[in-house]
Scaffold this motif. Structure first.
Motif, PDB file in Angstrom:
ATOM      1  N   GLU A  79       6.465 -21.425  16.512  1.00  0.00           N
ATOM      2  CA  GLU A  79       5.532 -21.151  17.610  1.00  0.00           C
ATOM      3  C   GLU A  79       4.436 -22.216  17.659  1.00  0.00           C
ATOM      4  N   ASP A  84       7.608 -22.689  23.556  1.00  0.00           N
ATOM      5  CA  ASP A  84       8.768 -22.603  24.457  1.00  0.00           C
ATOM      6  C   ASP A  84      10.090 -22.956  23.773  1.00  0.00           C
ATOM      7  N   ILE A  94      16.497 -17.139  23.166  1.00  0.00           N
ATOM      8  CA  ILE A  94      15.226 -16.669  23.725  1.00  0.00           C
ATOM      9  C   ILE A  94      14.101 -17.591  23.269  1.00  0.00           C
ATOM     10  N   LYS A  95      13.052 -17.678  24.078  1.00  0.00           N
ATOM     11  CA  LYS A  95      11.906 -18.506  23.681  1.00  0.00           C
ATOM     12  C   LYS A  95      11.215 -17.834  22.498  1.00  0.00           C
ATOM     13  N   SER A  97       8.134 -17.650  21.715  1.00  0.00           N
ATOM     14  CA  SER A  97       6.954 -16.879  22.121  1.00  0.00           C
ATOM     15  C   SER A  97       7.372 -15.517  22.692  1.00  0.00           C
ATOM     16  N   ALA A  98       8.458 -15.528  23.463  1.00  0.00           N
ATOM     17  CA  ALA A  98       8.941 -14.275  24.053  1.00  0.00           C
ATOM     18  C   ALA A  98       9.447 -13.328  22.966  1.00  0.00           C
ATOM     19  N   ASN A 101       6.432 -11.876  21.313  1.00  0.00           N
ATOM     20  CA  ASN A 101       5.747 -10.913  22.191  1.00  0.00           C
ATOM     21  C   ASN A 101       6.517  -9.599  22.307  1.00  0.00           C
ATOM     22  N   GLU A 102       7.851  -9.722  22.335  1.00  0.00           N
ATOM     23  CA  GLU A 102       8.667  -8.501  22.457  1.00  0.00           C
ATOM     24  C   GLU A 102       8.815  -7.766  21.126  1.00  0.00           C
TER      25      GLU A 102
END
Lengths: 157, 485, 211
Positions: A79, A84, A94-95, A97-98, A101-102
């Motif tokens: 990160e 990204d 998947i990114k 960061s995503a 976050n998830e």
């Protein structure tokens, strides 16, 4: 209509010249020679696609994303490097960061990368030069990698 | 999956379809212009939808290798033509025609040269060989009265050259599959070479029995009435030099780009035959070059807005939610390169190989047959490599069409020959498996069968006799040489 | 065209081919310098947990990665490249080996890599294999040399020494590590392996006064 056609045809020819010029400005004009054959890809154990470095040189852009499909890194570090960056998480791409976050992973989770920026890929490259060895035209790929690693050199890319 | 990706994919497919069907007038907007306008439209819509995009992706999506190989091939072809090498080649082929082996031997060997001495881009071979193929075909046509012969032989040569970048061991598309799939280097080559021999034979059959157009009477009269020129000293030497350089490159595999080798050869021919720059320029045809570049730009824009990701997503969705399932979608996936024929198979190969590997693994697990993945990747690569043949976006086929002055596109039957040849490669991989070792019993058997069958087809098409010794001998010589080279 | 001219032209072509072929050969570059020395791997302590194994290291490596290896039931060497964080490595269930090297005593055979792009050709769980290695007393541990991922030292050596009998060979150590071994009498002291080694494992041999 004829004028538009002539303009666009000329633009196509200029585009070709523009690519050549970009490669020269990057300082690695030999990247124009790359066959895009991916022989180098098969040999890299950490899954870097070294042809991506050549592409970065041609485009004179160290921020293009290239495959790095087998590099283990802690999510927090990934990160920090690039939010990204695309990672492999539960069979999904998947990114990072995503994924954080998830709540799919935590910053202490060791993850495997999928795609990252050429300049970041150069940083994780272990410089074993296996890619150079198998290149059918023996391109000095390591020179580009070193250039991307070195911040001073990076500016010109 | 993004909205801009879906829009990009629709515009891209729409433009190609509209150009092919003639809904966009080629006089008003040639294919190159249509593609550039479509790319511009995708960019505008993408930005309007708030997409962040990096224009460098377009540049990285433009593969320079086939472009420069085409230019080098054209320049060399110009030099060879001016030096009289094609006259020398035609004279030799005429001698061969009159020998015991006859026309079928000359035809099958000539058409398979690109795959036999596979270059990283088939365009390297097409430019120098088309004049020789034309001379041979007009000769045969004059003797047999079959006016379709130029289309038959040039089509065979074109599809052979188009697919030849697949098995090339010096930077061909096959290496992309081997590289990304981590298969032994050179393991795809023999399977693809034999399938291409069949592909060539299929193209000959379709151009004879399906394609309706023949070469115009005027061109026929001009070519047939051309006097047979004597073999010039320079012509013979240039031809000898060219063939030696190519064979040496295949055997030695020097770490020198093929483009540089071709240019050095051109320079040597220029000095020997005292040629000027004007002689070289004669060989350059701009249409396929500009079409190829505009195709790359359009594909780059498609990639920039996630068009290929949408394609993979759609295939995954269809496989899970329709009766087609993974098997049905895998078949579609293998044939996507010919459904979406781009000017260079590399674009689609690089974009979709991860998807092919994913689908291959899924089916291999379902069927508990690990070899399915290998079958899929080889089939996909072959379809990808050959897809530049029928591509209307500056594919190799357009060089052939241009030289024959054909009005009707040859894309349909060239695609059909690729469609039928892909299962040959699939069957070969499933029966023999992937190995860098060429001299196994399986490969030898395959070489013999391929040589005999394609030889018989060539014999029948050229002489109406299936069991002509020249055709069978030519087929066998070619297929066995493919194991060696 | 007379036959003599054909022969001349043919000779020119042969000459060009020979120049290209021999032009590819790397020149021999030898100069007296220091003998190379292989640095030992940092000390490691394996702490076995229910779902993970934590390896504590005494030092980090030049590039922040290290190879964790273990021998398998077939007697071969299995390994994976792991990142080091706070001088420790964590091996979890589901971590698969990156490569396998065939081992015959001290000699090594073929290497096979387990991954194609983003998926595994063969999955060998390192956690389970390490647990089995402890039970059956097979060799396991960490190594700072990145062989078989990296073969820069042997490549460098081959580019200088033209014989097949190289002064530098990869060999299996007593603890199972695979590392380069030097035969001093044959080493030309060109320094290529020292310069080319990306992980800093091969270094200049220290002279008595430098120690």
């Amino acid at each position: 209509m004829k004028k538009i056609n002539i303009f666009l045809f000329t633009a196509i020819v200029f585009y070709l010249g523009f690519i050549g010029a970009r490669a020269f400005f990057s300082g690695y004009p030999f990247s124009l020679i790359c066959y895009n054959c991916k022989s180098c890809d098969s040999i890299c154990v950490i899954g870097i696609d070294p042809q991506g470095f050549m592409a970065a040189s041609v485009a004179d852009d160290p921020d293009i994303y290239i495959y790095v499909t087998n590099y283990r890194i802690y999510a927090g570090e990934a990160e920090k490097l690039d939010p990204d960056m695309i990672i492999q998480c539960n069979d999904k791409k998947i990114k990072v960061s995503a994924a954080l976050n998830e709540g799919l992973i935590s910053r202490d989770t060791e993850i495997i990368t999928y795609k990252m920026k050429a300049k970041d890929a150069a940083k994780v490259c272990i410089e074993c030069a296996a890619c150079e060895r198998v290149c059918p035209v023996k391109l000095p790929i390591l020179d580009v990698i070193k250039g991307l690693k070195n911040p001073g050199r990076e500016k010109s890319l | 999956m993004t909205v801009s990706g879906v829009v990009a994919l629709i515009i891209f497919f729409g433009t190609i379809l509209a150009s092919l069907k003639g809904w966009i007038s080629q006089r008003l907007f040639p294919m190159q212009v249509a593609l550039l306008i479509a790319s511009l439209l995708i960019v505008i819509i993408g930005f309007a939808l708030g997409e962040r995009a990096n224009p460098s992706v377009i540049i990285t999506g433009t593969f320079l290798h086939p472009i420069t190989a085409t230019i080098a091939g054209f320049i060399l072809a110009g030099a060879l033509k001016s030096a009289g090498a094609f006259e020398a080649a035609s004279a030799w082929i005429r001698k061969l025609q009159n020998s015991y082996l006859g026309v079928p031997f000359a035809v099958i060997v000539l058409m398979n040269i690109p795959t036999l001495l596979a270059m990283p881009c088939g365009r390297v071979w097409v430019s120098p060989l088309i004049p020789v193929a034309l001379a041979l075909s007009f000769d045969i046509a004059a003797k047999t009265g079959d006016r379709k012969m130029p289309v038959i032989i040039v089509s065979g040569l074109v599809i052979n050259a188009a697919a030849s970048c697949g098995p090339s061991l010096i930077g061909g598309i096959g290496l992309i599959g081997e590289g990304m799939g981590r298969y032994p280097s050179g393991s795809f080559s023999d399977h693809m070479q034999f399938a291409i021999m069949f592909m060539t034979a299929f193209a000959m059959i379709f151009s004879k029995y399906i394609y309706s157009e023949t070469v115009s009477e005027r061109m026929f009269d001009v070519e047939s009435s051309e006097e047979v020129k004597d073999m010039s000293e320079h012509g013979t030497f240039s031809l000898l030099l060219f063939v030696t350089v190519i064979v040496a490159t295949i055997i030695i595999k020097p770490a020198i780009p093929i483009q540089a080798i071709l240019l050095c050869t051109t320079l040597f021919i220029m000095i020997i035959a005292k040629l000027g720059l004007d002689d070289l320029m004669r060989g350059i045809i701009l249409h396929p070059l500009t079409a190829m570049i505009s195709g790359f730009i359009a594909a780059g824009v498609l990639s920039m807005f996630g068009g290929f990701d949408v394609l993979v997503y759609l295939l995954g969705f269809i496989s899970e939610h329709t009766p087609l399932g993974y098997v049905g979608v895998s078949v579609i996936l293998i044939y996507i390169p010919i459904l979406l024929p781009l000017p260079c198979g590399r674009i689609i190969a690089v974009s979709l190989i991860p998807g092919v590997l994913m689908f291959g693994e899924h089916i291999a697990q379902m069927a508990a047959i690990p070899r399915i993945q290998e079958v899929m990747i080889v089939s996909f690569i072959l379809a990808g490599a050959a897809s530049c043949g029928p591509s209307p976006l500056g594919g190799i086929g357009s060089i052939g069409e241009g030289r024959l002055r054909l009005k009707k596109s040859t894309g349909m039957f060239l695609s059909l020959s690729v469609f039928l040849a892909v299962p040959v490669a699939a069957f070969s991989v499933s029966a023999i498996g992937l190995s860098s070792e060429s001299f196994s019993r399986g490969f030898l058997l395959e070489a013999v069968i391929t040589g005999v069958v394609t030889g018989m087809i060539t014999s029948y098409i050229t002489t109406k006799k299936a069991f002509h010794p020249g055709g069978i001998a030519g087929g066998l010589v070619t297929s066995l040489l493919m194991l060696v080279l | 065209m007379t036959p003599n001219r054909y022969i001349n032209y043919f000779l020119i072509i042969v000459l060009i081919t020979l120049v290209i072929y021999f032009g590819r050969k790397v020149y021999r570059e030898i100069f007296p310098g220091d003998y190379p020395m292989v640095t030992p791997t940092a000390e490691s302590k394996f702490i076995f947990g229910e779902n993970e194994i934590i390896v504590k290291l005494s030092a980090t490596t030049k590039n922040g990665n290290i190879i964790v290896y273990t021998y398998g039931p077939d007697g071969n060497f299995y390994g994976m490249l792991k990142p080091i964080k706070d001088l420790s490595i964590t091996i979890r269930k589901g971590d698969n080996a990156d490569f396998m090297v065939q081992v015959y005593g001290r000699e090594i055979g073929e290497t096979s890599f387990m991954k194609k792009m983003d998926r595994y050709i063969r999955k060998v769980g390192m956690y389970d294999l390490l647990i089995e290695a402890v039970e059956k007393k097979w060799n396991y541990g960490v190594q700072n040399c990145l062989y078989p991922i990296c073969t820069r030292c042997t490549d460098g050596c081959k580019s200088v020494v033209s014989t097949s009998n190289l002064p530098l060979v990869m060999s299996v150590m007593d603890n199972g590590e695979i590392k380069p071994v030097f035969r001093k009498g044959r080493c030309p002291r060109c320094g290529k392996c020292i310069i080319w080694c990306p992980s800093g494992v091969i270094q200049k041999e220290k002279q008595p006064w430098e120690k």
